[in-house]
Design an enzyme around this catalytic site. Structure first.
Site, PDB file in Angstrom:
ATOM      1  CG  HIS A 140      40.810  45.961  37.559  1.00 34.62           C
ATOM      2  ND1 HIS A 140      41.139  45.598  36.242  1.00 34.62           N
ATOM      3  CD2 HIS A 140      41.626  47.246  37.739  1.00 34.62           C
ATOM      4  CE1 HIS A 140      42.007  46.293  35.797  1.00 34.62           C
ATOM      5  NE2 HIS A 140      42.371  47.177  36.366  1.00 34.62           N
ATOM      6  CE  LYS A 565      51.427  49.380  42.606  1.00 36.08           C
ATOM      7  NZ  LYS A 565      52.774  49.316  42.259  1.00 36.08           N
TER       8      LYS A 565
END
Length: 897
Positions: A140, A565
């Site tokens: 990532h 999120k």
């Protein structure tokens, strides 16, 4: 005894002064003075000397483009150096505590805890046999350092260590400092910002660096420390394999079309080459130690048989070895072992088939040494190498494959349609029925090697599963034995992967399965549907047979980032905790061992935080002994970049997992009081509603685009993966990393705390008790860790700077959103301080010291970034400076996403 010659204050002061000299020399006196003006104005405001930040803004307004660039470079370089100074201080603390015998969460404390709780040798053996810790490194794109910059910073670290730990003459000290100055000068002259996005191969090499250069060297020490400590109280306990390192770098296909079959093949090949080379070097080193004369030794039956087998296998090499080492049979054996390693990837026969054969040879040497009263040599040199081979195998790190479920569904639907099976038209029960029958029948249903005229997605999926069969044959099943499915929401999403593996010959039920199929539960629907998904799978004939081939162990991955999120910090944490307990109940009902895979990001907002505390805060019923978790971005460098810190991290994780497993086996398992769960059940929905209301308010996306540097971050060349899944600008589509990164840059870290205040107030307004919350914080590890993590994000938030970013948004949007955000933060700070009964949000004094040290130097970068974001027609030099401010703020905040 004074172990060190320097302090962190001295390092910070002298490195800062050195950087100032380099700035003046490499840029200009004018640039040096401009940076000093900015620095002084920022410090004076922070310490109360100045009433406002107007002098800072005035100083910034006076800079031309060249001076803006110099200032951004100077503050960015400062943080690079200060991060090294703080790393050095961490090493000092470790060494001091070790010397004083007071190091927390150490192997000594682990064993003392077991003794205190009355654990006998049988219990300790069972606990250790159950424990397996699997850090999983991901690609990532959250580490803002270039590889070149990392190499230079490591060199500076080496010089700082020499100045701090070694007794140097004045001349030696001057030489070391001259080298340090040269490296800082080189750092200044090196571009901080990449000209291109890294390729997946670059990311895989980055992960490989930590495995090869740090972890390979420290793993043996962790085992040796534990064995030495156990020997005093539990001499008959054998320490099994406790660590296994895994990686997604080069194999995570989800959302990244650049991760091809060729990339994964290259990653597997390179990792094998690296680890075999490391073993050859180790055997060469061992040959320099095992120089014993055969005339004085009894080799032992096992060693003699092993040596004889190698002589018969390689008569010419054996003859050379006997000629070179006529009376030194250990050296003869080691030369023959090196020959076997050379032939692992060779067309010539005789190479080791697997790492287990290398371990057998090393154990034969170890046993022979002990027969000849050379235990000290075996313990110091052979046993650590055995541990390394057991840990790293012939793969260095096993790879997990990952892809989005929709790609598998599309591929299976298209492949079956070509065979006359209307898979896509069936409901979920119908799909399960088709897949189950296809998996259980002997004949193949589809030809993955020649699927015909199919879509690009289907062709890629077929190619990957065909390659997986080759990889397991060439590198061993353990090298790549896990397949993770993103966005799993139905049982068929898991069975589709099992079906494809079956058609590729990786699975042949009921006899064999070479693959762990891992559902990634990351949406609210998936988490709430955990019983439906997993229960259906456990009851399914084909899947139950596959599980039986994998020791009835089910790995389940939980997605922290997307859950946060989607739901906000507090609601996501509670949902994950609650669903972990639910999963434990389901697996217990079906007599399946659960291995939870925690998809934690580096930042608080993505599930990050101290790993040791997180492990102890897990629901005790979920602790099976095995645990797996992602390590991402700058967290990898922070935890594993320095050997002493890496060893300490492994030691702390082992302490936490050993304690937790012992408690889960022996109890007592304390039931969480109803009053506590009721409190969370009141807080979480209210917090989620507050968070989703904010995101769903009209105009939020335009506000986000203008009040944060998201548009700059998307073009930063941080990683090979796109910032969004489809290129659309929605919160749902945006990946969690740039989402968190953007808010962190603007000093308004709403993913880490928004909704916390609303949730707590909802509980209190409904008759809840502040004293209950204080008791929860004191006695419940989950709540304490959750609140401390939120408090950390609040402490890093600066609402005055956030307001300056908000002023970049249109007036109506600013007034619609920023007052809500500021009010939520102010109330959250007030409530957290009341619950924790502290005067500071931060529980650890060193964290406060670090934040106070950094803030005055981050401030100029924030205000410079705001100035540049306000310009619609930036010149190329201003674009470079803007991108550099992002790097500098990330280094100063020690966080990207």
């Amino acid at each position: 005894m004074d172990l060190h010659h320097r302090t962190v204050r001295q390092d910070v002061r002298e490195l800062g002064a050195l950087l100032g000299d380099v700035l003046e020399e490499q840029s200009s006196t004018e640039a040096f003075e401009a940076v000093e003006d900015l620095r002084t104005a920022a410090i004076d405001y922070r310490d109360g000397t100045l009433p406002t930040r107007e002098p800072l803004r005035t100083a910034l307004a006076s800079l031309d483009a060249d001076l803006e660039g110099a200032a951004a470079r100077a503050f960015t370089a400062y943080f690079e150096l200060i991060n090294l100074a703080e790393e050095r201080e961490r090493v000092r603390a470790i060494r001091r505590d070790e010397q004083g015998g007071r190091i927390e969460d150490s192997q000594t404390e682990t064993v003392a805890s077991l003794i205190e709780r009355g654990a006998d040798a049988e219990t300790v053996q069972r606990v250790l046999d159950d424990v397996l810790i699997q850090p999983t490194f991901t690609a990532h794109p959250t580490e803002a350092h270039r590889k070149t910059i990392k190499a230079k910073l490591r060199t500076i670290t080496t010089h700082l260590e020499a100045l701090d730990e070694r007794r140097l003459t004045d001349a030696e000290r001057r030489t070391a400092w001259n080298h340090l100055e040269a490296e800082v000068t080189s750092l200044w002259q090196t571009p901080q910002v990449r000209d291109r996005a890294p390729e997946p191969e670059d990311e895989a090499r980055n992960v490989q660096w930590y495995l090869e250069n740090t972890l390979f060297d420290v793993v043996g020490d962790v085992y040796a420390d534990l064995e030495g400590t156990l020997a005093e109280s539990y001499p008959d306990v054998d320490v099994p394999k406790l660590f296994e390192f895994r990686s997604w770098a080069g194999s995570d296909r989800d959302g990244n079309p650049a991760v091809t079959v060729d990339v994964t093949s290259e990653t597997l090949d390179r990792q094998r080459s690296v680890v075999l080379s490391k073993y050859r070097d180790e055997l060469k080193r061992l040959s320099g130690i095992l120089s014993q004369d055969a005339a004085w030794l009894t080799p032992g039956d096992r060693f003699e048989a092993s040596l004889l087998a190698d002589r018969e296998r390689f008569p010419e090499v054996a003859s050379e070895a006997e000629e070179r080492y006529p009376h030194e049979f250990y050296r003869q054996k080691l030369k023959l072992m090196r020959e076997r390693l050379e032939r692992v990837d060779d067309v010539r026969p005789g190479g080791y088939d697997d790492a287990g054969e290398l371990v057998d040879d090393l154990e034969a040497i170890d046993e022979s040494l002990r027969l000849n009263n050379a235990e000290s040599i075996a313990d110091a040199h052979v046993e650590p190498l055995i541990r390394k081979v057991e840990t790293f195998g012939f793969a260095l790190a096993s790879l997990d494959l990952r892809d989005h479920q929709k790609n598998h569904t599309e591929a299976v639907g298209e492949l079956l349609a070509a065979q006359g099976v209307a898979y896509r038209d069936r409901d979920e029960a119908g799909r399960i029925e088709v897949l189950t029958e296809a998996i259980m029948q002997d004949a193949d249903v589809v030809d993955l090697d020649d699927p015909g005229d199919v879509s690009d997605t289907t062709a890629r999926v077929c190619e990957r599963f065909e390659a997986l069969r080759r990889w397991q044959r060439e590198y061993g099943a353990d090298a790549v034995d896990t397949y993770c499915i993103s966005m799993t929401e139905e049982p068929s999403h898991v069975l589709e992967v099992l079906f494809l593996a079956d058609q590729a010959g990786i699975v042949s039920l009921p006899e064999y399965s070479g693959l762990d199929v891992v559902p990634l539960l990351e949406t609210e629907r998936a988490l709430d549907g955990a019983r439906r998904i997993m229960g259906t799978l456990f009851e399914n004939e084909a899947y139950a047979a596959a599980l039986a081939c994998r020791d009835d162990t089910q790995e389940i991955m939980l997605g922290y980032s997307d859950s946060n999120k989607e739901n906000g910090f507090l609601a996501a944490n509670w949902s994950l905790y609650r669903n972990q307990r639910r999963l434990a109940t389901i697996t217990d009902e079906f007599d399946v061992t659960m291995r939870l895979f925690h998809g934690r990001g580096g930042s608080i907002s993505r599930g990050g935080g101290p790993m040791h505390e997180a492990m102890l805060a897990l629901p005790i019923e979920t602790v099976s002994g095995e645990i797996k978790f992602t390590e991402q971005g700058e967290a990898i460098a922070e935890k594993y970049g320095n050997p002493r810190i890496a060893e300490r991290n492994l030691e702390r994780m082992l302490d936490a997992q050993t304690r937790a497993r012992h408690q889960s086996l022996e109890g007592p398992i304390k039931e969480t009081p109803d009053a506590w769960t009721d409190a969370m059940e009141a807080m979480a929905p209210a917090a989620r509603t507050a968070y989703t209301d904010l995101l769903e308010t009209e105009g939020f996306i335009p506000y986000f685009e203008t009040a944060t540097p998201i548009t700059v971050i998307e073009d930063l060349n941080l990683g090979s993966r796109p910032a969004s899944r489809s290129g659309e600008r929605t919160v749902e589509d945006l990946r969690a990393i740039p989402w968190v990164f953007s808010w962190t840059q603007s000093r308004c870290i709403i993913p880490g705390w928004y909704g916390v205040a609303t949730g707590i107030d909802a509980y209190l307004d409904d008759g809840g008790s502040m004293q209950t919350l204080r008791t929860m914080y004191e006695r419940w590890p989950f709540f304490r860790t959750t609140l401390d993590n939120a408090a950390q994000a609040m402490a890093k938030t600066d609402m005055e700077i956030a307001a300056a970013y908000a002023n970049l948004a249109p007036d109506d949007l600013r007034e619609r959103f920023f007052p809500r955000i500021r009010a939520e933060h102010e109330r959250a700070v007030e409530l957290v301080l009341q619950i924790t009964e502290r005067d500071d949000l931060l529980r650890r004094p060193w964290f406060r010291e670090s934040l106070d040290r950094r803030n005055p130097y981050v401030d100029p970068l924030n205000y410079l970034q705001i100035r540049l974001l306000a310009h619609d027609d930036r010149a190329p030099s201003e674009e470079r400076t803007l991108r550099l401010t992002v790097k500098g703020i990330a280094a100063g905040m020690k966080s990207t996403g």
